[in-house]
Every structure is written in structure tokens, then in C-alpha cells.
Design a protein around this motif. Structure first.
Motif, PDB file in Angstrom:
ATOM      1  N   ALA A   1      -3.322  42.575 -41.555  1.00 33.09           N
ATOM      2  CA  ALA A   1      -3.057  43.352 -40.339  1.00 33.09           C
ATOM      3  C   ALA A   1      -2.348  44.623 -40.767  1.00 33.09           C
ATOM      4  O   ALA A   1      -2.119  44.851 -41.967  1.00 33.09           O
ATOM      5  N   SER A   2      -1.996  45.471 -39.813  1.00 30.55           N
ATOM      6  CA  SER A   2      -1.188  46.653 -40.117  1.00 30.55           C
ATOM      7  C   SER A   2       0.271  46.232 -40.233  1.00 30.55           C
ATOM      8  O   SER A   2       0.786  45.492 -39.388  1.00 30.55           O
ATOM      9  N   TYR A   3       0.938  46.717 -41.293  1.00 29.68           N
ATOM     10  CA  TYR A   3       2.317  46.322 -41.563  1.00 29.68           C
ATOM     11  C   TYR A   3       3.158  47.535 -41.921  1.00 29.68           C
ATOM     12  O   TYR A   3       2.649  48.543 -42.437  1.00 29.68           O
ATOM     13  N   SER A   4       4.477  47.392 -41.701  1.00 28.81           N
ATOM     14  CA  SER A   4       5.467  48.351 -42.178  1.00 28.81           C
ATOM     15  C   SER A   4       6.523  47.590 -42.965  1.00 28.81           C
ATOM     16  O   SER A   4       7.079  46.600 -42.470  1.00 28.81           O
ATOM     17  N   PHE A   5       6.795  48.052 -44.198  1.00 29.46           N
ATOM     18  CA  PHE A   5       7.827  47.464 -45.038  1.00 29.46           C
ATOM     19  C   PHE A   5       8.597  48.583 -45.738  1.00 29.46           C
ATOM     20  O   PHE A   5       8.157  49.734 -45.761  1.00 29.46           O
TER      21      PHE A   5
ATOM     22  N   SER B   1       0.285  36.983 -43.645  1.00 30.56           N
ATOM     23  CA  SER B   1       0.846  36.301 -42.484  1.00 30.56           C
ATOM     24  C   SER B   1       0.826  34.784 -42.606  1.00 30.56           C
ATOM     25  O   SER B   1       1.495  34.094 -41.831  1.00 30.56           O
ATOM     26  N   ALA B   2       0.083  34.257 -43.583  1.00 29.83           N
ATOM     27  CA  ALA B   2      -0.100  32.808 -43.663  1.00 29.83           C
ATOM     28  C   ALA B   2       0.675  32.154 -44.803  1.00 29.83           C
ATOM     29  O   ALA B   2       0.962  30.950 -44.732  1.00 29.83           O
TER      30      ALA B   2
ATOM     31  N   THR C   1      -6.799  48.573 -41.355  1.00 32.19           N
ATOM     32  CA  THR C   1      -5.364  48.324 -41.359  1.00 32.19           C
ATOM     33  C   THR C   1      -4.613  49.546 -41.881  1.00 32.19           C
ATOM     34  O   THR C   1      -5.157  50.374 -42.618  1.00 32.19           O
ATOM     35  N   THR C   2      -3.327  49.636 -41.504  1.00 28.56           N
ATOM     36  CA  THR C   2      -2.442  50.691 -41.979  1.00 28.56           C
ATOM     37  C   THR C   2      -1.205  50.058 -42.593  1.00 28.56           C
ATOM     38  O   THR C   2      -0.551  49.216 -41.972  1.00 28.56           O
ATOM     39  N   LEU C   3      -0.894  50.468 -43.817  1.00 30.82           N
ATOM     40  CA  LEU C   3       0.321  50.047 -44.502  1.00 30.82           C
ATOM     41  C   LEU C   3       1.294  51.222 -44.498  1.00 30.82           C
ATOM     42  O   LEU C   3       0.994  52.290 -45.022  1.00 30.82           O
TER      43      LEU C   3
END
Length: 231
Positions: free
Chosen positions: A48-52, A14-15, A70-72
Motif C-alpha cells: 500500500a502507500s506508506y510514510s516512514f 502489512s502482514a 503505491t507511494t512511498l
């Protein structure tokens, strides 16, 4: 619009800056769930949890590191993770002591790194329709080397490849597999560590290999069956 974005530095996802060109000459964009991200030689913490759509490497390598709790989620219909040719780190490395979750299709490649490596003492939960070795690296699509780690897999199918297993364990892990395991040229699951392995689902051998191979006398393998020999 779906875009492939390249990391421009090591750090939290995120950074750091993400650019449409590997060398940073394109436009900077904030990743969304419609995008594919490329490590581009950097170590990226999934903070964090992300969706890609997909996570990828390039020839430069790099890895994605999930933070605890976290969940990917990966949504590509062919494979959620793509390794880079000639690089050794896994596409995703769970190196911590916390719990991480991965959801997505996992299909091995001919390249030299696992798609997922578990190197820490934490817990990794994987949910996938398919965990396929295919023509993958000899250390497996999912490689487990973390001492005392826990890996839980729920899969529609787990199939050994021509050059490597779908899962390779070389540690004192606790591995629980929920789903059918089918050998290809090599086993679906190969173990050389003092692991405790619980198999819930049909284990099917091929003419070339057992569904599950264990070479460590200290390991405990518990299989619910049925066990099918196609040799």
C-alpha cells in the motif's frame, strides 16, 4: 514514539511481524509513520502507500519492493534510504510492470548497493530535494537496468559523487530528469544503455567530469540547458 523495527519474515509489509530487535527478542509492533523499518535480510512488499522516517538494510541485506499504484514517502532530513555494508540488493527494488512513486531525500553512502534499483519494465516517479552521489557505489544512488522501463525524476539538485554517479542507467529506459544536474568527481548521470534521456534543467560540468556521460551510440540524449563547463 519513533522506533526502529526489524522485519521477521519475507512478505507484505502489512502482514509480517515487525520487532524492536533484529533477532525477534524485543516487542512486536505495528509500524507507523514515526518509525524506521529495517529489511533485516528479507524481501518486503510495500503493499500500500506508506510514510516512514527511513527504510534501511543491515549486513543481512533484503529489499523493499513497491507494489503497483503505491507511494512511498520518507521524511528523514538526512536521507530516506540507508543501504547495508557489503550487500548487493538495492534498499528499494522496483521490479514490477506497474507505476510506483517515491518521495524523500536520497543521499548516497560508501556502501556497495544502490539506494533504488529499477529492474522491471514499469514506471518509477521520484520526487526529491536532493539526489546526491557523494561517496556512493559506482552503479549510482539510482540504478536503472530494467528493459523498457520509465523513470521520471523531479529533483532540487542531482549531484555526482566521488565513487559513483547519482543516476546510472544501463538499459533501454526512458529517463526524464527535471532539475539541475551537477558533476562531482563523477557525472551526475551516467548512461551505458540504449536509453532515451530528456534533461530539463541546468547541466554543470566539473573539472573532473561531465554533468552527463553517455557511452552508448544508440542512446538519445536531449538537453534543454543551459550547459555550463567548469573544467
Amino acid at each position: 514514539m519513533a522506533t526502529t523495527l526489524y522485519a521477521q519474515a519475507t512478505g507484505n509489509l502489512s502482514a509480517i511481524t515487525w520487532n524492536t530487535a533484529a533477532n525477534g527478542s524485543g516487542s512486536n509492533q505495528i509500524p507507523t509513520s514515526a518509525d524506521t523499518l529495517v529489511a533485516n535480510g528479507y524481501n518486503i512488499t510495500l503493499d500500500a502507500s506508506y510514510s516512514f522516517v527511513q527504510l534501511k538494510q543491515t549486513l543481512n541485506g533484503g529489499t523493499f519492493i513497491p507494489a503497483s499504484a503505491t507511494t512511498l514517502t520518507l521524511t528523514d532530513s538526512t536521507t530516506g534510504l540507508v543501504s547495508g555494508s557489503g550487500v548487493t540488493p538495492p534498499v528499494v527494488t522496483h521490479s514490477g510492470s506497474g507505476v510506483a512513486n517515491i518521495v524523500g531525500l536520497l543521499v548516497g553512502t560508501t556502501y556497495t548497493s544502490p539506494l533504488i534499483g529499477v529492474t522491471g519494465s514499469g514506471t518509477l516517479n521520484v520526487t526529491t530535494n536532493s539526489l546526491l552521489g557523494q561517496a556512493t557505489y559506482l552503479a549510482g544512488v539510482l540504478s536503472i537496468s530494467g528493459s523498457g522501463c520509465t523513470v521520471n525524476i523531479t529533483a532540487g539538485q542531482i549531484v555526482g559523487g566521488t565513487n559513483g554517479p547519482a543516476i546510472y542507467c544501463a538499459s533501454s529506459a526512458t529517463l526524464t530528469v527535471n532539475g539541475p544536474q551537477t558533476a562531482g568527481t563523477l557525472p551526475a548521470i551516467q548512461n551505458s544503455g540504449a536509453a532515451t534521456i530528456t534533461l530539463n534543467g541546468t547541466s554543470t560540468a566539473s573539472a573532473a567530469a561531465n554533468a552527463v556521460s553517455n557511452t552508448n551510440a544508440s542512446a538519445i540524449v536531449k538537453a534543454s540547458g543551459p550547459l555550463i563547463n567548469n573544467g
